[in-house]
Design a protein around this motif. Structure first.
Motif, PDB file in Angstrom:
ATOM      1  N   UNK A 105       1.159  60.089  27.426  1.00  0.00           N
ATOM      2  CA  UNK A 105       1.292  58.701  27.852  1.00  0.00           C
ATOM      3  C   UNK A 105       0.113  58.373  28.758  1.00  0.00           C
ATOM      4  N   UNK A 106      -0.428  57.170  28.608  1.00  0.00           N
ATOM      5  CA  UNK A 106      -1.542  56.718  29.446  1.00  0.00           C
ATOM      6  C   UNK A 106      -1.284  55.299  29.893  1.00  0.00           C
ATOM      7  N   UNK A 107      -2.023  54.909  30.940  1.00  0.00           N
ATOM      8  CA  UNK A 107      -1.895  53.545  31.439  1.00  0.00           C
ATOM      9  C   UNK A 107      -0.794  53.347  32.458  1.00  0.00           C
ATOM     10  N   UNK A 108      -0.156  54.433  32.913  1.00  0.00           N
ATOM     11  CA  UNK A 108       0.877  54.289  33.937  1.00  0.00           C
ATOM     12  C   UNK A 108       0.286  54.579  35.315  1.00  0.00           C
ATOM     13  N   UNK A 109       0.991  54.199  36.357  1.00  0.00           N
ATOM     14  CA  UNK A 109       0.525  54.391  37.727  1.00  0.00           C
ATOM     15  C   UNK A 109       0.815  55.836  38.145  1.00  0.00           C
ATOM     16  N   UNK A 110      -0.130  56.734  37.915  1.00  0.00           N
ATOM     17  CA  UNK A 110       0.088  58.146  38.201  1.00  0.00           C
ATOM     18  C   UNK A 110       0.252  58.409  39.699  1.00  0.00           C
ATOM     19  N   UNK A 111      -0.334  57.575  40.531  1.00  0.00           N
ATOM     20  CA  UNK A 111      -0.164  57.752  41.985  1.00  0.00           C
ATOM     21  C   UNK A 111       1.294  57.509  42.381  1.00  0.00           C
ATOM     22  N   UNK A 112       1.902  56.481  41.788  1.00  0.00           N
ATOM     23  CA  UNK A 112       3.306  56.184  42.083  1.00  0.00           C
ATOM     24  C   UNK A 112       4.215  57.318  41.612  1.00  0.00           C
ATOM     25  N   UNK A 113       3.926  57.865  40.413  1.00  0.00           N
ATOM     26  CA  UNK A 113       4.742  58.967  39.897  1.00  0.00           C
ATOM     27  C   UNK A 113       4.592  60.193  40.798  1.00  0.00           C
ATOM     28  N   UNK A 114       3.367  60.471  41.221  1.00  0.00           N
ATOM     29  CA  UNK A 114       3.112  61.628  42.092  1.00  0.00           C
ATOM     30  C   UNK A 114       3.870  61.494  43.404  1.00  0.00           C
ATOM     31  N   UNK A 115       3.823  60.329  44.000  1.00  0.00           N
ATOM     32  CA  UNK A 115       4.534  60.115  45.267  1.00  0.00           C
ATOM     33  C   UNK A 115       6.040  60.315  45.071  1.00  0.00           C
TER      34      UNK A 115
END
Length: 394
Positions: A105-115
């Motif tokens: 999957x691409x285009x998602x907010x990876x920073x939000x998922x990481x947090x």
């Protein structure tokens, strides 16, 4: 859609193969080395989220593969590169993911998922794209929650070699090392061979008798996926060879299994250490090393001073620990020739600060071999003296 087992959902676009995949959602903080990450067998069963926002710009090649295939269960990135710009590139990352059938999957907010993962911890997850994206949210969540939990999961048989093979020593040969393949990386095998060791790689089903028949100069346990608490047979194998006095070096999963063999427990970290920028203190030198990590479990051993092995192997000290959270990152046995580290000194594709550990292992093998030779000379000398005394008596 990326769906976490707590019901959190993140929308994005398809990347790589289309379909559905399930695994444990984890994040890697490395800004480079995505190909080494993808082909590291330790990531089997995991959906890897890259915290670096731009992935794929250097493409992929055959040289940087750490095994024969991609092992991740799924791959999540913020922005995949639309152009491959590197003279070593042979393919694009997207091509490799599609060919290997890796759903991403691409285009998602990876920073939000990481947090979120840092707060809630690593958890089961699923990526749904193509026709599977049309499933209802409750159906997707049900499938995620029905997936395997990493706790209690043994994945050694999935990633290990099926047949024994040997990589000859390079340079001056000093002996041989039996490598139990629990998910070993190619770089590790090359570094061992570079230290003058014939590298005999064995399937994870190898027994004590199988290894004793080889009469190796040393034993090595590799990195690998899964819960160390689910590998009792490998712990018993290690105990048997430690009692034989065989020098031992373990990396990552091999560190956790040494801990268990010595009588310590292991536990699951909230979100693990993954990436190439973890600060670790080497207590023997006082030097801080920046190191490559990929582990979700750790050894429960006391940081303060040597402790006694509950399994009867003498004194053990924590040789390295993580400066971020004080997690045990290395064990050193003071009364038997054995040590291990939790991180990846082979450095693919991270820093080279810890590469000296392969030299330390070489020195341990040489010292143990020399000690055995001295013991044999003393025995021969004693036997000759006893024989002379017997002749004089007669």
């Amino acid at each position: 859609m990326l769906v976490l087992e707590d019901g959190t959902r993140y929308e994005g676009h398809g990347y790589g193969a289309l379909g559905r995949t399930l695994g444990e959602a984890v994040f890697s903080t490395g800004m480079t080395g995505y190909q080494e990450t993808l082909t590291d067998p330790s990531y089997a069963g995991q959906i890897v989220l890259m915290t670096a926002p731009h992935i794929g710009n250097t493409g992929t090649n055959d040289i940087d593969m750490e095994s024969q295939r991609i092992w991740v269960a799924g791959f999540a990135v913020r922005e995949p590169s639309r152009v491959v710009s590197n003279f070593r590139a042979q393919r694009s990352l997207d091509d490799d993911l599609r060919e290997a059938g890796i759903v991403g999957i691409q285009g998602l907010d990876t920073r939000a998922v990481t947090r979120h993962l840092r707060s809630a911890g690593a958890m089961r997850a699923g990526i749904f794209s193509g026709p599977d994206a049309a499933l209802s949210a409750p159906e997707q969540l049900e499938q995620v929650r029905a997936g395997a939990d990493m706790r209690g999961l043994n994945l050694s048989s999935v990633v290990s070699t099926s047949e024994q093979y040997t990589i000859p020593a390079r340079g001056e040969r000093i002996g041989s090392v039996a490598v139990l393949d629990l998910g070993v990386k190619t770089s590790t095998l090359h570094y061992l061979a570079d230290r003058g060791l014939d590298v005999i790689v064995l399937p994870e089903t190898a027994t004590v008798d199988d290894i004793r028949a080889l009469n190796p100069s040393a034993l090595f346990y590799s990195n690998g996926p899964g819960d160390p608490a689910a590998s009792d047979q490998h712990v018993e194998l290690l105990r048997g060879l430690l009692r034989d006095g065989v020098p031992y070096f373990g990396i990552c999963f091999g560190n956790q299994l040494l801990g268990r063999a010595l009588g310590y427990g292991t536990y699951k970290l909230p979100f693990g250490h993954r990436g190439i920028n973890q600060p670790v203190l080497d207590r023997s030198t006082g030097r801080v090393e920046i190191t490559a990590h990929n582990h979700g479990f750790a050894v429960d051993a006391p940081l303060d001073g040597p402790s006694e092995s509950a399994a009867g192997f003498g004194r053990v000290e924590v040789s390295h620990y993580d400066l971020n959270d004080n997690v045990v990152e290395g064990l050193n046995c003071l009364d038997i020739p054995a040590f291990s580290v939790q991180y990846h000194p082979e450095s693919a594709a991270g820093p080279h600060d810890a590469n000296y550990l392969f030299d330390r292992f070489r020195d341990l093998v040489l010292a143990t071999t020399a000690g055995k030779a001295d013991d044999a000379d003393e025995t021969d000398s004693t036997d000759q003296t006893d024989s002379t005394d017997q002749e004089d008596a007669e």
